[in-house]
Scaffold this active site. Sequence first.
Site, PDB file in Angstrom:
ATOM      1  NE  ARG A 216      -4.255  -1.245   0.246  1.00 58.37           N
ATOM      2  CZ  ARG A 216      -4.543  -2.179  -0.846  1.00 58.37           C
ATOM      3  NH1 ARG A 216      -3.410  -2.606  -1.689  1.00 58.37           N
ATOM      4  NH2 ARG A 216      -5.606  -2.937  -0.723  1.00 58.37           N
ATOM      5  CG  HIS A 264      -3.767  -0.434  -7.060  1.00 58.74           C
ATOM      6  ND1 HIS A 264      -3.909   0.117  -5.941  1.00 58.74           N
ATOM      7  CD2 HIS A 264      -3.493  -1.598  -6.752  1.00 58.74           C
ATOM      8  CE1 HIS A 264      -3.970  -0.671  -4.906  1.00 58.74           C
ATOM      9  NE2 HIS A 264      -4.046  -1.999  -5.494  1.00 58.74           N
TER      10      HIS A 264
HETATM   11  C1  GLV Z   1      -5.375  -4.591  -4.293  1.00 54.16           C
HETATM   12  O1  GLV Z   1      -4.548  -4.008  -3.713  1.00 54.16           O
HETATM   13  C2  GLV Z   1      -6.185  -5.454  -3.391  1.00 54.16           C
HETATM   14  O2  GLV Z   1      -6.075  -5.122  -2.150  1.00 54.16           O
HETATM   15  O3  GLV Z   1      -6.748  -6.351  -3.739  1.00 54.16           O
END
Ligand code: GLV
Length: 301
Positions: A216, A264
Amino acid sequence: MKVVLAGDLDAAEWVAWRAALAQAMPEAQWLAPDEARQHAAEVHAAVVANPPPGSLAGLPALRLIQSLWAGVDRLLADATLPAGVPVARMVDPAMSAAMAETALWATLALHRGFFTYQQQQGDGLWRQHPQRRADEVNVLVLGRGAMGSAVAQRLAAQGYAVRTWGRDNPAGLPPLVAAAEIVINLLPLTPATRGLLGARFFAGMRAGAALLNFGRGAHVVDGDLLAALDSGRLRHAVLDVFHAEPLPPQHRFWSHPRVTVLPHAAALTDPRSAAAVAAANLRALGDGQPLAHLVDSQRGY
Ligand code: GLV
């Protein structure tokens, strides 16, 4: 069973998820949050994909919140989440396999200098660098969960010298960090891991080492990482997650020559497999069987 499907999803994504979930569990009735509130007393389960805060308010009969995301930090931070309802993380082998591929790509690129060659191309520069063997590259994986384990196994199978670290071994971290040339973060975000990747951590890394952050954004202190990259202490960072997403256009990570930015996308949830994982847990709920991948609210993951 009536199930609410809530998430930070656009209309097309919501339809795709509902279709995948309905296929995996045709016996359930899949409701949007507004519909669900009209049947609040009968909605016993929620399937959620990073839902905006408040999405599950007004549903007092919930008995399970199944996340479609592996990381539940944002979900747990929602103060309107019905108290005491078990939360399950997404643990999907397809997602772990995707993460292992991304980690392998970045590790290979660092090990063989492919990021450097890409930059050299921009400069029209023809220059070879020494070619090392995979077993000469020490990789440290932070996190021993489903993703961390899948990544460690894939890299070890590829010949890398892989070590792993979990939070049960705080004293073991400094020597592992000092020995690693590539550090891959796959920790959950909890109060204990927030900001872990800051000045002290970077000072303990080998000079010229690289960081891959697939956990994160809030694991990293951005200013400290930029300082470590600017000084050349860190050679490169591959970053998939950020404090604010999308990464704001003016953020220095976008243009930093030692940073590779991913949107992401290191491991997306695959509706085909994740819907089946969610359905298995909802069926367990209906049958009074033990639920899988429950979050420990004390630990925060
Ligand atoms: C992506 O970051 C997830 O937590 O699935």
